[in-house]
Design a protein around this motif. Sequence first.
Motif, short mmCIF file in Angstrom:
data_model
loop_
_atom_site.label_atom_id
_atom_site.label_comp_id
_atom_site.label_asym_id
_atom_site.label_seq_id
_atom_site.Cartn_x
_atom_site.Cartn_y
_atom_site.Cartn_z
N ASP A 1 0.82 -1.21 0.00
CA ASP A 1 0.00 0.00 0.00
C ASP A 1 0.86 1.27 0.00
O ASP A 1 0.32 2.39 0.04
N ILE A 2 2.19 1.10 -0.03
CA ILE A 2 3.08 2.25 0.06
C ILE A 2 4.01 2.32 -1.15
O ILE A 2 3.94 3.25 -1.94
N GLN A 3 4.93 1.35 -1.30
CA GLN A 3 5.84 1.27 -2.44
C GLN A 3 6.55 2.60 -2.71
O GLN A 3 6.43 3.19 -3.79
N VAL A 4 7.29 3.07 -1.72
CA VAL A 4 7.91 4.39 -1.78
C VAL A 4 9.42 4.31 -1.57
O VAL A 4 9.90 3.47 -0.79
N ILE A 5 10.13 5.17 -2.27
CA ILE A 5 11.59 5.29 -2.15
C ILE A 5 11.92 6.72 -1.77
O ILE A 5 11.35 7.67 -2.34
N ALA A 6 12.81 6.91 -0.81
CA ALA A 6 13.28 8.24 -0.41
C ALA A 6 14.79 8.30 -0.66
O ALA A 6 15.53 7.43 -0.18
N ILE A 7 15.25 9.29 -1.41
CA ILE A 7 16.67 9.42 -1.72
C ILE A 7 17.17 10.76 -1.19
O ILE A 7 16.63 11.82 -1.52
N GLU A 8 18.23 10.69 -0.39
CA GLU A 8 18.77 11.90 0.22
C GLU A 8 19.35 12.84 -0.84
O GLU A 8 19.97 12.39 -1.81
N GLN A 9 19.12 14.13 -0.65
CA GLN A 9 19.70 15.14 -1.53
C GLN A 9 21.07 15.54 -0.99
O GLN A 9 21.19 15.93 0.16
N GLN A 10 22.08 15.46 -1.84
CA GLN A 10 23.44 15.82 -1.42
C GLN A 10 24.23 16.22 -2.66
O GLN A 10 24.56 15.40 -3.50
N ARG A 11 24.51 17.53 -2.77
CA ARG A 11 25.18 18.03 -3.97
C ARG A 11 26.54 17.38 -4.21
O ARG A 11 26.97 17.17 -5.34
N ASP A 12 27.24 17.08 -3.13
CA ASP A 12 28.58 16.52 -3.27
C ASP A 12 28.53 15.11 -3.87
O ASP A 12 29.51 14.65 -4.45
N PHE A 13 27.39 14.44 -3.75
CA PHE A 13 27.27 13.09 -4.29
C PHE A 13 27.20 13.12 -5.82
O PHE A 13 27.83 12.32 -6.49
N SER A 14 26.40 14.06 -6.35
CA SER A 14 26.28 14.17 -7.79
C SER A 14 25.71 15.54 -8.14
O SER A 14 24.82 16.04 -7.46
N THR A 15 26.21 16.11 -9.23
CA THR A 15 25.68 17.40 -9.67
C THR A 15 24.32 17.21 -10.36
O THR A 15 23.55 18.16 -10.47
N LEU A 16 24.04 16.01 -10.83
CA LEU A 16 22.77 15.72 -11.49
C LEU A 16 21.83 15.05 -10.51
O LEU A 16 22.14 14.01 -9.92
N LEU A 17 20.64 15.62 -10.35
CA LEU A 17 19.68 15.17 -9.35
C LEU A 17 19.29 13.71 -9.52
O LEU A 17 19.11 12.98 -8.55
N ASN A 18 19.15 13.25 -10.77
CA ASN A 18 18.62 11.91 -11.03
C ASN A 18 19.68 10.81 -11.09
O ASN A 18 19.35 9.65 -11.35
N THR A 19 20.95 11.14 -10.85
CA THR A 19 22.01 10.13 -10.96
C THR A 19 21.77 8.93 -10.04
O THR A 19 21.81 7.78 -10.51
N PRO A 20 21.53 9.11 -8.73
CA PRO A 20 21.30 7.92 -7.89
C PRO A 20 20.04 7.16 -8.28
O PRO A 20 20.01 5.93 -8.24
N LEU A 21 18.97 7.88 -8.67
CA LEU A 21 17.73 7.23 -9.08
C LEU A 21 17.95 6.38 -10.33
O LEU A 21 17.50 5.24 -10.41
N ASN A 22 18.66 6.94 -11.31
CA ASN A 22 18.92 6.20 -12.55
C ASN A 22 19.77 4.96 -12.31
O ASN A 22 19.56 3.91 -12.93
N ALA A 23 20.74 5.08 -11.39
CA ALA A 23 21.58 3.93 -11.05
C ALA A 23 20.73 2.83 -10.41
O ALA A 23 20.90 1.64 -10.69
N LEU A 24 19.80 3.23 -9.54
CA LEU A 24 18.91 2.26 -8.89
C LEU A 24 18.01 1.58 -9.91
O LEU A 24 17.87 0.34 -9.91
N LYS A 25 17.38 2.35 -10.78
CA LYS A 25 16.47 1.78 -11.79
C LYS A 25 17.21 0.79 -12.69
O LYS A 25 16.70 -0.30 -12.98
N LYS A 26 18.39 1.19 -13.14
CA LYS A 26 19.16 0.33 -14.04
C LYS A 26 19.47 -1.01 -13.39
O LYS A 26 19.29 -2.07 -13.99
N GLN A 27 19.91 -0.98 -12.14
CA GLN A 27 20.29 -2.20 -11.46
C GLN A 27 19.08 -3.08 -11.13
O GLN A 27 19.12 -4.30 -11.30
N LEU A 28 17.99 -2.46 -10.66
CA LEU A 28 16.80 -3.23 -10.33
C LEU A 28 16.21 -3.91 -11.57
O LEU A 28 15.79 -5.07 -11.51
#
Length: 301
Positions: free
Chosen positions: A116-143
């Motif tokens: 009933d939830i199916q939610v993902i929360a990703i921390e915002q951290q500029r030092d991790f990546s200059t592109l906002l969707n980089t961690p999300l895209n890495a997750l989608k690709k691997q899953l």
Amino acid sequence: MKNNIIMDNKNRNFLIYRYQVIPDMRSFIPDMLNGIKTVDDLRKNKTLFFREALNFLQQTTKLHKIRFIEGYKSSDSSQYLFRLQAQRTKRVEQNFEKKLVPHQPSIWMAIDTNEDIQVIAIEQQRDFSTLLNTPLNALKKQLNKLLKDKYLIVKINPIQKPSTFWRFVKEHEDDIKEVEFEVSAPNMPELTSMIGLEMSTLLSTTNSSTGNIAMKAANSTALVLDEGNDKLKNLVSHVEAGGGDYKFRLKGSNKKSSPVGKQEEVAAPVREKIMGELENLETERISILSKLRKLFRLSKS
């Protein structure tokens, strides 16, 4: 706790997404998976297969540019915390010399797999990546790699702040030439009820993971987008709940864009306040996992 990951009580800012796991009916072969004879069987087991994929994330990303390190998994495997660690180098100056040194910035990711939830929360951290969707895209690709042999596809969309769509419409009602919706095929009953059974059935029976609906105004006129239009209102609600996305095109522009700051954000630490710990009066010390379960459950029953 695993891998000596320290879970602190620092408040962090997370962007919120909803994922949906959808059968790939074109590639599905009955009886190739133990106990899975029909697409309905596959749908019933999608959460189990999704959790299995999460359990393999750490193992399969050991040598990747972004590593997924499991920090916590609830006893029923319905909630997860991962530490994402980027692998790169950074140019620094030491003793008047320029050097490249290892740089491994990290962020937290929380996942609630309750159906009933199916939610993902990703921390915002500029030092991790200059592109906002980089961690999300890495997750989608691997899953999607891990789910491919289970004949499943994962779609992930932002959960949006309520009424952002209608506020934008009110502010630009005489200038909206076009609105385009990208709609993910829903696999949650609440999302199906929002978008309507006919659209949901059309997407699922055509093996569509997404469908696009574009509305364009004629000639020099503007679109009439009325919140009293129940079908449109339900479509917007579906998208805002994490079932897709939308973009507008205004008069005088060929570019489609979205309202700024429309995505839901949550401020929370990765762990709860411990008994006896000093209270921070400015913030409610409820962990990100607790907030996901409290704030983003679709079914209220």
